[in-house]
Design an enzyme around this catalytic site. Structure first.
Site, PDB file in Angstrom:
ATOM      1  N   ARG A   1      -0.420  -9.216  13.393  1.00 49.37           N
ATOM      2  CA  ARG A   1      -1.016  -8.161  12.560  1.00 49.37           C
ATOM      3  C   ARG A   1      -1.929  -8.775  11.502  1.00 49.37           C
ATOM      4  O   ARG A   1      -2.987  -8.222  11.180  1.00 49.37           O
ATOM      5  CB  ARG A   1       0.078  -7.322  11.898  1.00 49.37           C
TER       6      ARG A   1
ATOM      7  N   LYS B   1       0.826  -1.208   0.000  1.00 48.84           N
ATOM      8  CA  LYS B   1       0.000   0.000   0.000  1.00 48.84           C
ATOM      9  C   LYS B   1       0.865   1.264   0.000  1.00 48.84           C
ATOM     10  O   LYS B   1       0.621   2.194  -0.751  1.00 48.84           O
ATOM     11  CB  LYS B   1      -0.926   0.020   1.230  1.00 48.84           C
TER      12      LYS B   1
ATOM     13  N   ARG C   1      11.603  -1.501  12.172  1.00 52.07           N
ATOM     14  CA  ARG C   1      10.331  -1.308  12.890  1.00 52.07           C
ATOM     15  C   ARG C   1      10.163  -2.353  13.985  1.00 52.07           C
ATOM     16  O   ARG C   1      10.397  -3.542  13.752  1.00 52.07           O
ATOM     17  CB  ARG C   1       9.162  -1.418  11.901  1.00 52.07           C
TER      18      ARG C   1
ATOM     19  N   ARG D   1      -9.440   0.730   9.211  1.00 52.12           N
ATOM     20  CA  ARG D   1      -9.070  -0.643   9.533  1.00 52.12           C
ATOM     21  C   ARG D   1     -10.169  -1.353  10.290  1.00 52.12           C
ATOM     22  O   ARG D   1     -10.024  -2.534  10.598  1.00 52.12           O
ATOM     23  CB  ARG D   1      -7.826  -0.633  10.391  1.00 52.12           C
TER      24      ARG D   1
HETATM   25  P1  ADP Z   1       1.235  -2.447   8.312  1.00 54.31           P
HETATM   26  O1  ADP Z   1       0.049  -2.274   7.426  1.00 54.31           O
HETATM   27  O2  ADP Z   1       2.490  -2.753   7.552  1.00 54.31           O
HETATM   28  O3  ADP Z   1       0.999  -3.393   9.446  1.00 54.31           O
HETATM   29  P2  ADP Z   1       1.032   0.314   9.262  1.00 54.31           P
HETATM   30  O4  ADP Z   1       2.227   1.165   9.180  1.00 54.31           O
HETATM   31  O5  ADP Z   1      -0.139   0.659   8.420  1.00 54.31           O
HETATM   32  O6  ADP Z   1       1.595  -1.121   9.008  1.00 54.31           O
HETATM   33  O7  ADP Z   1       0.515   0.218  10.780  1.00 54.31           O
HETATM   34  C1  ADP Z   1       1.380  -0.169  11.831  1.00 54.31           C
HETATM   35  C2  ADP Z   1       0.573  -0.275  13.140  1.00 54.31           C
HETATM   36  O8  ADP Z   1      -0.019   0.992  13.452  1.00 54.31           O
HETATM   37  C3  ADP Z   1      -0.602  -1.251  13.124  1.00 54.31           C
HETATM   38  O9  ADP Z   1      -0.202  -2.572  13.364  1.00 54.31           O
HETATM   39  C4  ADP Z   1      -1.467  -0.662  14.254  1.00 54.31           C
HETATM   40  O10 ADP Z   1      -0.939  -0.968  15.525  1.00 54.31           O
HETATM   41  C5  ADP Z   1      -1.305   0.815  14.050  1.00 54.31           C
HETATM   42  N1  ADP Z   1      -2.342   1.375  13.127  1.00 54.31           N
HETATM   43  C6  ADP Z   1      -2.105   1.940  11.906  1.00 54.31           C
HETATM   44  N2  ADP Z   1      -3.258   2.364  11.345  1.00 54.31           N
HETATM   45  C7  ADP Z   1      -4.241   2.034  12.220  1.00 54.31           C
HETATM   46  C8  ADP Z   1      -5.654   2.188  12.208  1.00 54.31           C
HETATM   47  N3  ADP Z   1      -6.292   2.752  11.152  1.00 54.31           N
HETATM   48  N4  ADP Z   1      -6.355   1.737  13.271  1.00 54.31           N
HETATM   49  C9  ADP Z   1      -5.736   1.185  14.322  1.00 54.31           C
HETATM   50  N5  ADP Z   1      -4.414   0.992  14.394  1.00 54.31           N
HETATM   51  C10 ADP Z   1      -3.661   1.418  13.362  1.00 54.31           C
END
Ligand code: ADP
Length: 192
Positions: A149, A13, A138, A87
């Site tokens: 996740r 993404k 990370r 999400r």
């Molecule tokens: P990835 O999709 O690679 O897991 P992201 O960078 O999008 O990573 O998100 C990393 C973390 O940030 C998620 O595992 C969650 O803990 C938090 N997070 C990100 N976006 C959201 C969201 N919209 N709602 C809740 N938690 C979120």
């Protein structure tokens, strides 16, 4: 044009969002990036979310909705790319309200499909490469956290696929192709 990039962690993404930022002057709104910035800045909210993120759990809807609300006020340029948001169904409903408040529409939801083994390999590989290059890794890019996740994704985020399908806004692309192939598939959807 405002779009959502929907897909599991590691689906690509962020990569495709960056391409759209460069090629269409769109604005990428990545809640993951915003939360990592908050974490690094050491604010109270940042400290609160750090542990949640490291475990691979979702942070609360209120926090991420608040972050997105702030960003929708400013310049809209070529439109917003929502990356990693919404999400949950509650976040999806909140986004619909926020866009309506701004007189904006949601034009497409692009689901990027990638199988689980590839996702885990990509993310663990990304962490290993960073480590070898002496770059920051990370906290949630380890196999346990990635599996967690993924489970969070299937339980809480994958229902959005049905939700947007029912609203006739869902488009799916094959996330297993090369970056250029995926880019072309997304462009075909957006230029339709
Ligand atoms: P990835 O999709 O690679 O897991 P992201 O960078 O999008 O990573 O998100 C990393 C973390 O940030 C998620 O595992 C969650 O803990 C938090 N997070 C990100 N976006 C959201 C969201 N919209 N709602 C809740 N938690 C979120």
């Amino acid at each position: 044009m405002n779009i959502i990039l929907l897909g599991p962690p590691g689906a690509g993404k962020g990569t495709q969002a960056q391409i759209l930022v460069d090629s269409r002057d769109m604005i990428q709104l990545s809640t993951g990036d915003m939360l990592r910035e908050a974490k690094d800045s050491g604010t109270e909210m940042g400290n609160k979310v750090a542990e949640v993120m490291a475990r691979g759990d979702l942070v609360t809807d209120d926090i991420v909705i608040g972050l997105i609300r702030e960003k929708l006020q400013g310049d809209k340029k070529g439109g917003f790319i929502f990356d990693g948001f919404p999400r949950t169904l509650a976040q999806a409903d909140a986004l619909a309200d926020l866009l309506a408040e701004q007189g904006e529409t949601l034009d497409a939801v692009i689901e990027m499909r990638v199988d689980d083994d590839t996702l885990v390999k990509r993310i663990v590989g990304r962490a290993e490469e960073a480590r070898a290059a002496g770059q920051p890794v990370r906290a949630d890019d380890n196999e346990d956290s990635v599996r967690h996740r993924l489970m969070e994704y299937y339980k809480k985020t994958a229902p959005l696929i049905g939700y947007y399908h029912a609203k006739r806004q869902l488009e799916s692309v094959d996330g297993l192709g090369t970056i250029d192939e995926v880019k072309a598939e997304i462009a075909a959807v957006l230029d339709r």
